[in-house]
Scaffold this motif. Structure first.
Motif, PDB file in Angstrom:
ATOM      1  N   ASP A  49       0.857  -1.200  -0.021  1.00 15.84           N
ATOM      2  CA  ASP A  49       0.192   0.114  -0.033  1.00 15.84           C
ATOM      3  C   ASP A  49       0.845   1.239   0.025  1.00 15.84           C
ATOM      4  O   ASP A  49       0.306   2.255  -0.475  1.00 15.84           O
ATOM      5  CB  ASP A  49      -0.722  -0.135   1.347  1.00 15.84           C
ATOM      6  N   TYR A  50       2.087   1.076   0.628  1.00 16.90           N
ATOM      7  CA  TYR A  50       3.062   2.313   0.780  1.00 16.90           C
ATOM      8  C   TYR A  50       4.463   1.858   0.287  1.00 16.90           C
ATOM      9  O   TYR A  50       4.809   0.900   0.672  1.00 16.90           O
ATOM     10  CB  TYR A  50       2.891   2.829   2.084  1.00 16.90           C
ATOM     11  N   ILE A  51       5.097   2.831  -0.636  1.00 25.23           N
ATOM     12  CA  ILE A  51       6.384   2.466  -0.832  1.00 25.23           C
ATOM     13  C   ILE A  51       7.377   3.499  -0.064  1.00 25.23           C
ATOM     14  O   ILE A  51       7.095   4.564  -0.158  1.00 25.23           O
ATOM     15  CB  ILE A  51       6.628   2.472  -2.570  1.00 25.23           C
ATOM     16  N   ARG A  52       8.414   3.099   0.550  1.00 25.19           N
ATOM     17  CA  ARG A  52       9.063   3.722   1.417  1.00 25.19           C
ATOM     18  C   ARG A  52      10.416   4.079   0.847  1.00 25.19           C
ATOM     19  O   ARG A  52      11.295   4.779   1.586  1.00 25.19           O
ATOM     20  CB  ARG A  52       9.486   2.630   2.779  1.00 25.19           C
ATOM     21  N   THR A  53      10.813   3.993  -0.357  1.00 23.93           N
ATOM     22  CA  THR A  53      12.052   4.561  -1.076  1.00 23.93           C
ATOM     23  C   THR A  53      11.879   6.028  -0.691  1.00 23.93           C
ATOM     24  O   THR A  53      11.116   6.581  -0.728  1.00 23.93           O
ATOM     25  CB  THR A  53      12.032   4.356  -2.559  1.00 23.93           C
ATOM     26  N   THR A  54      13.257   6.428  -0.425  1.00 23.57           N
ATOM     27  CA  THR A  54      13.292   7.895  -0.234  1.00 23.57           C
ATOM     28  C   THR A  54      14.438   8.581  -1.111  1.00 23.57           C
ATOM     29  O   THR A  54      15.090   7.862  -1.947  1.00 23.57           O
ATOM     30  CB  THR A  54      13.573   8.247   0.946  1.00 23.57           C
TER      31      THR A  54
END
Ligand code: EZ4
Ligand code: CO
Length: 402
Positions: free
Chosen positions: A280-285
């Motif tokens: 649901d959420y992609i954490r790459t920054t």
């Protein structure tokens, strides 16, 4: 305009940071973050030996071409060291371009999509009572979303438990600290923690939890299912994701929202997770995945599948990354949430910045560029100190995922 000088600055105002400063022949400069927790000097060497000599004399306006040059041109693609070095160059170039335009960076990306950026803070405690109190303190500080991590009875040094301050820093010794892990105790404990949190604080506050790669896919499925009544905002890094397919099994068994990707460094690490709608959420920054230029490709792919962003924002990412991320978050249409661990006051002093926290939100500043600078003379007063992330073993000595 040409890039006339490039310099890497290593400083340790409470923890280590690697910063790139790109100077132009017209006096403008840009700043980028290249910090890789526990492996800082590898990125310094990669920048100094292989990247910076290629930049001198180039046109700083050609952000895309320089990105492609550093990615394709290396032949050896991807990996955390390479992609952080590329990120530092990319962010410094966006900083220069925005300063030249006289605009805050979010304007160059396409302008404002929202007025403010929802963030979550890190509450942690040595046991259940201490963690409940810590969440209460974050709510009192104005946070609307809080990550809760607790010591687990019978587990020595569980992930995410601080030592009595707001600034949790896991890289706590020159050589890796050894921690011991017990999955059964953890799986029994976590639903009790969230029972207590919902009973005490109700459903208004958003609650998050980070498994930090400790479970197998089926164990993660069981945890996700047992936490459904507690209505988490997300369950993070439930299992390692080198095998993206592993999330299919978790997904099949639970409606608890899933987040993953703080250790990813390119779109290829999350392509199947996104296209299969397994998260649901992609954490790459910004600093993790090749800067603004590449992160925006990941976000655009994610948008097609209603996957939202949730950028990593731990203290091992410098204020430069936080500044750049906030401009990205202010623009990106499929924004979800931004992680926000507070830096120490020494770190904030070394990196003057114009972003600010108010009532559970961060606000990107409006000064030209990404709004973060480095005070080099102050930085020089904090020399590099070797620091490693811990490791985890099962109780019989087997190496596990920290
Ligand atoms: O342990 O960034 O969600 N946040 C995290 C972090 C990581 C650190 C490792 O350097 O998992 O706190
Ligand atoms: Co995490």
């Amino acid at each position: 305009m040409k890039i006339s000088a490039a310099r890497v600055i290593v400083t340790s105002p409470g923890r280590n940071f690697v910063t790139l400063k790109l100077q132009t022949d017209e006096g403008l400069y840009g700043i980028g973050d290249a910090t890789l927790n526990g492996r800082e000097l590898a990125v310094v060497a990669y920048l100094n030996d292989h990247v910076l000599p290629c930049l001198i004399g180039r046109d700083p306006a050609r952000i895309e071409d320089i990105w492609q040059f550093l990615y394709r041109g290396a032949y050896w693609r991807r990996g955390p060291v390479t992609m952080r070095a590329i990120a530092a160059v990319d962010v410094a170039l966006w900083d220069i371009k925005a300063k030249l335009a006289g605009m805050p960076l979010y304007q160059l990306l396409g302008g404002r999509s929202r007025e403010r950026v929802l963030v979550y803070g890190h509450a942690n405690g040595e046991d259940l009572d201490a963690t409940v109190d810590a969440v209460g303190r974050y709510i009192d500080m104005g946070y609307r979303a809080v990550r809760a991590q607790s010591g687990v009875p019978g587990v020595t040094l569980a992930y995410g438990v601080g030592r009595g301050t707001l600034n949790y820093e896991p890289a706590d010794a020159a050589l890796p600290t050894e921690t011991a892990w017990n999955t059964s105790r953890y799986l029994d404990f976590v639903p009790r923690l969230f029972d207590r949190l919902r009973a005490r604080f109700g459903n208004e506050v958003e609650l998050l939890h980070d498994v930090h790669h400790r479970l197998t896919p089926m164990e993660a499925a069981r945890l996700g299912r047992s936490l459904e009544p507690h209505r988490l905002f997300w369950l993070e890094d439930a299992t390692p994701a080198e095998n993206q397919e592993a999330f299919r099994l978790i997904r099949a068994h639970t409606t608890t929202p899933l987040a993953v990707g703080e250790v990813f460094n390119s779109i290829w690490d999350c392509k199947d997770l996104i296209q299969g709608q397994l998260i649901d959420y992609i954490r790459t920054t910004v600093v993790g995945a090749g800067g603004i230029t590449h992160l925006r490709r990941i976000a655009d792919l994610a948008a097609l599948y209603q996957v939202r962003t949730g950028c990593h924002g731990a203290t091992d990412l410098s204020p430069v990354t936080m500044g750049a991320a906030l401009h990205f978050d202010t623009w990106v249409p499929n924004f979800g949430i931004q992680e926000y661990m507070r830096h120490t006051s020494e770190t904030d002093a070394v990196f003057p910045h114009d972003y600010r926290f108010e009532r559970g939100y961060l606000f990107a500043g409006d000064s030209p560029g990404h709004g973060v600078d480095i005070d080099e003379s102050l930085a020089a007063r904090f020399p590099y100190k070797p620091a490693s992330l811990p490791i985890a073993r099962l109780e019989d000595g087997t190496m596990w995922n920290w």
